[in-house]
Motif scaffolding. Sequence first.
Motif, PDB file in Angstrom:
ATOM      1  N   ALA A 241       4.533   0.855 -14.129  1.00 29.68           N
ATOM      2  CA  ALA A 241       5.302   0.794 -13.255  1.00 29.68           C
ATOM      3  C   ALA A 241       5.157   0.091 -11.759  1.00 29.68           C
ATOM      4  CB  ALA A 241       5.876   2.302 -13.231  1.00 29.68           C
ATOM      5  N   GLN A 242       4.318   0.551 -11.365  1.00 27.05           N
ATOM      6  CA  GLN A 242       4.008  -0.154  -9.347  1.00 27.05           C
ATOM      7  C   GLN A 242       3.516  -1.350  -9.174  1.00 27.05           C
ATOM      8  OE1 GLN A 242       0.452   1.945  -7.930  1.00 27.05           O
ATOM      9  NE2 GLN A 242      -0.427  -0.024  -7.462  1.00 27.05           N
ATOM     10  N   ASN A 243       2.627  -2.124 -11.101  1.00 27.82           N
ATOM     11  CA  ASN A 243       3.039  -3.889 -10.786  1.00 27.82           C
ATOM     12  C   ASN A 243       4.410  -3.974 -11.261  1.00 27.82           C
ATOM     13  OD1 ASN A 243       0.318  -3.217 -10.712  1.00 27.82           O
ATOM     14  ND2 ASN A 243      -0.072  -3.491 -12.851  1.00 27.82           N
ATOM     15  N   MET A 244       5.450  -3.478 -12.369  1.00 25.78           N
ATOM     16  CA  MET A 244       6.660  -4.108 -12.896  1.00 25.78           C
ATOM     17  C   MET A 244       7.192  -4.476 -10.671  1.00 25.78           C
ATOM     18  SD  MET A 244       7.424  -3.216 -16.495  1.00 25.78           S
ATOM     19  CE  MET A 244       7.250  -1.200 -15.758  1.00 25.78           C
ATOM     20  N   VAL A 245       7.211  -3.336 -10.713  1.00 21.79           N
ATOM     21  CA  VAL A 245       7.784  -2.956  -8.763  1.00 21.79           C
ATOM     22  C   VAL A 245       7.111  -4.285  -7.783  1.00 21.79           C
ATOM     23  CG1 VAL A 245       8.121  -1.699  -6.516  1.00 21.79           C
ATOM     24  CG2 VAL A 245       8.268  -0.865  -8.596  1.00 21.79           C
ATOM     25  N   LYS A 246       6.060  -4.425  -8.206  1.00 27.11           N
ATOM     26  CA  LYS A 246       5.306  -5.300  -7.563  1.00 27.11           C
ATOM     27  C   LYS A 246       5.970  -6.723  -7.573  1.00 27.11           C
ATOM     28  CE  LYS A 246       1.833  -2.909  -5.009  1.00 27.11           C
ATOM     29  NZ  LYS A 246      -0.261  -2.571  -5.841  1.00 27.11           N
ATOM     30  N   GLY A 247       5.707  -7.131  -8.997  1.00 26.86           N
ATOM     31  CA  GLY A 247       6.594  -8.626  -9.437  1.00 26.86           C
ATOM     32  C   GLY A 247       7.921  -8.648  -9.070  1.00 26.86           C
TER      33      GLY A 247
ATOM     34  N   SER B   6       1.099  -1.221   0.274  1.00 32.75           N
ATOM     35  CA  SER B   6      -0.057  -0.190   0.175  1.00 32.75           C
ATOM     36  C   SER B   6       0.781   0.961   0.213  1.00 32.75           C
ATOM     37  CB  SER B   6      -1.364  -0.281   1.250  1.00 32.75           C
ATOM     38  OG  SER B   6      -2.323  -1.085   1.184  1.00 32.75           O
ATOM     39  N   THR B   7       1.802   0.921   1.059  1.00 32.09           N
ATOM     40  CA  THR B   7       3.013   2.338   0.949  1.00 32.09           C
ATOM     41  C   THR B   7       3.016   2.362  -0.912  1.00 32.09           C
ATOM     42  OG1 THR B   7       3.628   2.389   2.691  1.00 32.09           O
ATOM     43  CG2 THR B   7       4.663   3.421   2.168  1.00 32.09           C
ATOM     44  N   ILE B   8       4.216   1.806  -1.151  1.00 32.56           N
ATOM     45  CA  ILE B   8       4.208   1.812  -2.628  1.00 32.56           C
ATOM     46  C   ILE B   8       3.357   2.343  -3.816  1.00 32.56           C
ATOM     47  CG2 ILE B   8       4.870   0.659  -4.535  1.00 32.56           C
ATOM     48  CD1 ILE B   8       5.989  -2.023  -2.747  1.00 32.56           C
ATOM     49  N   THR B   9       2.488   0.861  -3.995  1.00 35.04           N
ATOM     50  CA  THR B   9       0.735   2.280  -4.393  1.00 35.04           C
ATOM     51  C   THR B   9       1.072   3.974  -4.019  1.00 35.04           C
ATOM     52  OG1 THR B   9      -0.136   0.004  -4.574  1.00 35.04           O
ATOM     53  CG2 THR B   9      -1.155   2.522  -5.025  1.00 35.04           C
ATOM     54  N   ASN B  10       1.138   4.140  -2.769  1.00 31.26           N
ATOM     55  CA  ASN B  10       0.820   5.853  -2.616  1.00 31.26           C
ATOM     56  C   ASN B  10       1.825   6.607  -3.068  1.00 31.26           C
ATOM     57  OD1 ASN B  10       1.650   8.154   0.489  1.00 31.26           O
ATOM     58  ND2 ASN B  10      -0.511   7.760  -0.391  1.00 31.26           N
ATOM     59  N   LEU B  11       3.303   5.419  -2.978  1.00 33.99           N
ATOM     60  CA  LEU B  11       4.301   6.420  -3.184  1.00 33.99           C
ATOM     61  C   LEU B  11       4.644   7.057  -4.417  1.00 33.99           C
ATOM     62  CD1 LEU B  11       7.136   7.373  -1.963  1.00 33.99           C
ATOM     63  CD2 LEU B  11       8.264   5.732  -2.714  1.00 33.99           C
ATOM     64  N   PHE B  12       3.943   5.805  -5.745  1.00 33.04           N
ATOM     65  CA  PHE B  12       3.862   5.827  -6.889  1.00 33.04           C
ATOM     66  C   PHE B  12       2.126   7.192  -6.573  1.00 33.04           C
ATOM     67  CE2 PHE B  12       6.260   2.943  -7.254  1.00 33.04           C
ATOM     68  CZ  PHE B  12       7.029   2.729  -8.766  1.00 33.04           C
ATOM     69  N   ALA B  13       1.843   7.309  -6.734  1.00 30.24           N
ATOM     70  CA  ALA B  13       0.396   7.806  -7.019  1.00 30.24           C
ATOM     71  C   ALA B  13       0.864   9.394  -6.554  1.00 30.24           C
ATOM     72  CB  ALA B  13      -0.481   7.559  -5.631  1.00 30.24           C
ATOM     73  N   ILE B  14       1.655   9.731  -5.682  1.00 27.09           N
ATOM     74  CA  ILE B  14       2.250  10.776  -4.908  1.00 27.09           C
ATOM     75  C   ILE B  14       2.943  11.337  -5.832  1.00 27.09           C
ATOM     76  CG2 ILE B  14       1.366  10.745  -2.740  1.00 27.09           C
ATOM     77  CD1 ILE B  14       3.641  10.350  -1.848  1.00 27.09           C
TER      78      ILE B  14
END
Length: 374
Positions: free
Chosen positions: A339-345, A324-332
């Motif tokens: 790119a977020q999905n690639m990082v999660k993978g 969730s923090t990664i998602t928020n970091l990408f959003a702000i």
Amino acid sequence: MSDATPTPTATPERPQLPAQSPPVDPAETAAASEAATTSNRLSWWRGDSGEGARRNLGLIGVLVVLVIIGAMTRWDLYSNPDWVWGNTLTILKLASVVGVVTVGMTFVIIGGGIDLSVGAILALSAVWATTVATQSYGAGGMIFTALVVGLSVGVVNGILISYGRLVPFIATLAMLVAARGLAAEISNKQTQLSNNTFINNIASEKLLGIPLLVYILAAVVAAGWVLLNRTTFGRRTVAVGGNPEAARLAGINVRRHTLLLYALSGLCCGIAAIMLTAQANSAQAATANLYELDAIAAAIIGGTLLSGGRGTIIGSLLGVIIFSTITNLFAINGLSSEAQNMVKGGIIVAAVLVQQVQFRSITQFLGRNRLTNS
């Protein structure tokens, strides 16, 4: 007169007194006791018993690094304490629904299974709970329907896997397709609005400045922690996931326990369905897409072993908060979701590789000890 010589009389030997030990210095005794206690603590921390604590500490370190990255990239936002507090609550709200699903998924994976249908179960529970007929019974009817639907579908999964002897991957994949199809049929492929004020206010109401969704997540996590660490059910879950045959020989009904694990996962999906409906004020068949991957990834990041037999609820919660923090970091920072999905993978692959390396090293270490003892 006789010439017999008098026989000498034997003198009795004095009993040997035990040697007295030198006086013990209380200061030396206390120092030795303290050293032994410190050694025990270090051995616990370095051994397998402290592996969960070490991993959780590492996850907290990852969260700190993410916060530092956010502060470096958007200092204009992080320099405002009010924004930081509000953003923290936003992250926790974002993690609440997936966090509840992840608790059920953690139990299933520790028990040696997998559940790919949690997102579809959540969608079906939400759609069924928001039908016109269900909403006519009020908030109680909607909550009861979501919980019963989620629990029932979880029981079906458990029956197919435990008594139908289907592979968990195949059984839950089939349920994923079937539940999505049933949800689309019930909703007629339309978005169903929630008209119940009580349900809709769950996402907006706050208690002591903290959203109710966060309290629900905390309650589910606390209940899951107690169930896993302080009950026979939790010990049996670890035993079934570690070695099903040994668990069966120990008297555990492996089939029934596996059924209960999938029922628990479905129940968590029912709870999450009400939470997601409150957030969106609606429900549709396509909702909660890929939630199963998020839940599995969070459990793996938290230290749950894919082969079963090991895992922690706190670690899974930290995994959810990290994503969730990664998602928020990408959003702000205005970065794309691709790119977020690639990082999660990448994070998922790295976590699995770390698990394999740790498991192999522990296995080799135990093997060397057996050879040495022999």
